[in-house]
Design a protein around this motif. Structure first.
Motif, PDB file in Angstrom:
ATOM      1  N   PRO A 127     114.798  -7.550 -65.458  1.00 28.14           N
ATOM      2  CA  PRO A 127     115.860  -7.575 -66.463  1.00 28.14           C
ATOM      3  C   PRO A 127     115.280  -7.703 -67.866  1.00 28.14           C
ATOM      4  O   PRO A 127     114.225  -8.295 -68.072  1.00 28.14           O
ATOM      5  CB  PRO A 127     116.669  -8.822 -66.091  1.00 28.14           C
ATOM      6  CG  PRO A 127     115.667  -9.720 -65.415  1.00 28.14           C
ATOM      7  CD  PRO A 127     114.724  -8.800 -64.682  1.00 28.14           C
ATOM      8  N   SER A 128     115.986  -7.132 -68.813  1.00 29.15           N
ATOM      9  CA  SER A 128     115.652  -7.301 -70.229  1.00 29.15           C
ATOM     10  C   SER A 128     116.913  -7.794 -70.939  1.00 29.15           C
ATOM     11  O   SER A 128     117.882  -7.047 -71.038  1.00 29.15           O
ATOM     12  CB  SER A 128     115.189  -5.974 -70.837  1.00 29.15           C
ATOM     13  OG  SER A 128     115.046  -6.066 -72.235  1.00 29.15           O
ATOM     14  N   PRO A 129     116.951  -9.070 -71.393  1.00 33.63           N
ATOM     15  CA  PRO A 129     115.856 -10.032 -71.451  1.00 33.63           C
ATOM     16  C   PRO A 129     115.496 -10.615 -70.086  1.00 33.63           C
ATOM     17  O   PRO A 129     116.343 -10.701 -69.206  1.00 33.63           O
ATOM     18  CB  PRO A 129     116.403 -11.128 -72.379  1.00 33.63           C
ATOM     19  CG  PRO A 129     117.883 -11.047 -72.222  1.00 33.63           C
ATOM     20  CD  PRO A 129     118.198  -9.602 -72.010  1.00 33.63           C
ATOM     21  N   ASP A 130     114.215 -11.006 -69.981  1.00 34.09           N
ATOM     22  CA  ASP A 130     113.744 -11.660 -68.767  1.00 34.09           C
ATOM     23  C   ASP A 130     113.105 -12.999 -69.131  1.00 34.09           C
ATOM     24  O   ASP A 130     112.878 -13.296 -70.308  1.00 34.09           O
ATOM     25  CB  ASP A 130     112.731 -10.782 -68.035  1.00 34.09           C
ATOM     26  CG  ASP A 130     111.354 -10.746 -68.720  1.00 34.09           C
ATOM     27  OD1 ASP A 130     111.271 -11.013 -69.947  1.00 34.09           O
ATOM     28  OD2 ASP A 130     110.367 -10.438 -68.049  1.00 34.09           O
ATOM     29  N   TYR A 131     112.822 -13.802 -68.108  1.00 38.32           N
ATOM     30  CA  TYR A 131     111.930 -14.944 -68.302  1.00 38.32           C
ATOM     31  C   TYR A 131     110.528 -14.361 -68.290  1.00 38.32           C
ATOM     32  O   TYR A 131     110.115 -13.743 -67.293  1.00 38.32           O
ATOM     33  CB  TYR A 131     112.127 -15.985 -67.208  1.00 38.32           C
ATOM     34  CG  TYR A 131     111.162 -17.136 -67.312  1.00 38.32           C
ATOM     35  CD1 TYR A 131     111.089 -17.890 -68.471  1.00 38.32           C
ATOM     36  CD2 TYR A 131     110.315 -17.463 -66.256  1.00 38.32           C
ATOM     37  CE1 TYR A 131     110.191 -18.936 -68.589  1.00 38.32           C
ATOM     38  CE2 TYR A 131     109.421 -18.509 -66.355  1.00 38.32           C
ATOM     39  CZ  TYR A 131     109.361 -19.246 -67.527  1.00 38.32           C
ATOM     40  OH  TYR A 131     108.466 -20.282 -67.635  1.00 38.32           O
TER      41      TYR A 131
END
Length: 416
Positions: A127-131
């Motif tokens: 995912p974007s944003p991601d951790y």
């Protein structure tokens, strides 16, 4: 004669982890000068006065004399039994102690599982944003991160059609972070069903970071993915760090669910890699059964009047009163991910903003682009401080953004 510098791994140049990076180092320098900072860069409950529940502390203290030897590479048998029982209650298929891996936090298990999975050039949908640990672990295990967008205008939820369009012959896994860090999005069941269908169609591993599974606000609901995935191989990650406020104990787990035959090679690879590091921290594992099958201590913190709920309220109300900020209210987890808008956003650079906020207002935040997004008008704060401290933070943020907006207005006048 001067010696040549020691060469390091070239792929490290692709890795970013600003949560503990340059800004955090500058913050330590300022603290060394006597500055008192409000640090919102890390979701570290113990640093904000939270304590691990007493019944978890007692569970370790009562067994401390049994913690000297190594244990099995996958974890203490009784700890794995407790994790498997917890997942069976959720409906996780084929949840058994033999398919549970205990690690030194979820971070270690993310790295270990990607090392077990990837060959050079393999792709992981993130995912974007991601951790950013997910991106870093993919890169350092010779994989290639491929990002699917979780846009703010869609409540930071992904588009399944975009995920499907990104699958290639090199794709090995789809990663989900639910509830999400940094946005606080909680994924509805219908969305998860669509993502599972994509993984089934392309025979992909599902990897779901569920470390915030019980940190939910209002009517938000957590949907575990393993019961939806059924026989499809799935790794579900959880731990004591967030829900149970025990970050320093470094206790995480991964549950490998689905068809045991289809996931057999992955199981053996993870077991081998776990054996190479001998075992995870033993004392903290004695708290797992008490955590998963004992008193629920997180729900009161997330309910109205609870500290996390009121901290979230303070952030939402502060941003509602702001002239420069917008927010998709977090449904879960420990963070908010505001956007800078309007005149203050003209020419905005999130790293410059974070540094100026630190230098001029004594507040440390994480630039949004650190979470692998292409835009640069967001930043992340944690919800762990006291509500009044968060209101003060956003007063300081507003002062800096007022200066940005005024500079833009002055520039407009000068041009005219």
């Amino acid at each position: 004669m001067s010696l040549p510098p020691v060469k390091t791994r070239e792929r490290l140049s692709e890795v970013r982890y600003e949560i503990r990076g340059e800004l955090a180092r500058r913050a330590r320098e300022l603290e060394g000068q006597g500055r008192k900072l409000i640090k919102l860069n890390i979701g570290n409950p113990g640093a904000f006065g939270f304590r691990a529940p007493e019944h978890l502390q007692r569970a370790i203290a009562d067994r401390i004399s049994d913690t000297d030897p190594y244990t099995h590479q996958q974890g203490l048998p009784q700890a794995r039994e407790a994790i498997a029982a917890f997942h069976k209650q959720r409906g996780t298929p084929n949840a058994s102690p033999e398919r549970v891996f205990v690690g030194n936090g979820v971070s270690e298990l993310i790295d270990l599982s990607l090392r077990a999975l990837l060959n050079p050039g393999d792709e992981v949908l993130l995912p974007s944003p991601d951790y950013p640990l997910w991106s870093a672990a993919t890169i350092l295990n010779d994989g290639r991160p491929v990002y699917y967008r979780c846009l703010p205008e869609n409540g930071f939820l992904p588009d399944p059609d975009e995920i499907a369009s990104l699958v290639s012959s090199r794709t090995r896994a789809i990663v989900l972070i639910n509830p999400n860090n940094p946005t606080g999005a909680a994924y509805p069941r219908e969305l998860l069903e669509q993502i599972v269908a994509i993984a089934q169609r392309h025979k992909l591993l599902l990897m779901c970071d569920e470390i915030y599974d019980s940190i939910l606000y209002g009517d938000a609901k957590f949907e575990p993915i393993a019961p939806i995935a059924g026989d499809l191989p799935c790794l579900s990650f959880g731990g004591l760090s967030k829900v149970h406020r025990a970050c320093g104990w470094r206790v995480g787990w991964a549950v490998l669910s689905g068809d045991p035959v289809a996931s057999g090679n992955l199981h053996h690879a993870m077991d081998l890699l776990g054996a190479l590091r001998l075992c995870a921290n033993v004392p903290g594992q004695f708290a797992i059964e008490a955590a998963l099958h004992g008193e629920d201590t997180i729900a009161p913190l997330c309910a109205p009047g609870g500290r996390l709920f009121e901290a979230r309220r303070a952030v939402i109300e502060s941003i509602e009163q702001s002239r420069h900020l917008e927010l998709v209210a977090p449904a879960g987890a420990l963070y908010a991910f505001p956007a800078v808008t309007g005149a203050a956003a003209q020419g905005f650079d999130d790293h410059r903003f974070a540094l100026e906020l630190l230098e001029t207002e004594d507040v440390l935040v994480v630039p949004g682009s650190s979470f692998n997004v292409p835009y640069r008008n967001h930043f992340r704060v944690t919800l762990l401080p006291q509500p009044d401290d968060l209101r003060e933070v956003f007063r300081r943020v507003e002062r800096l953004l007022d200066r940005y907006a005024q500079a833009d207005a002055d520039a407009q006048v000068a041009v005219a």
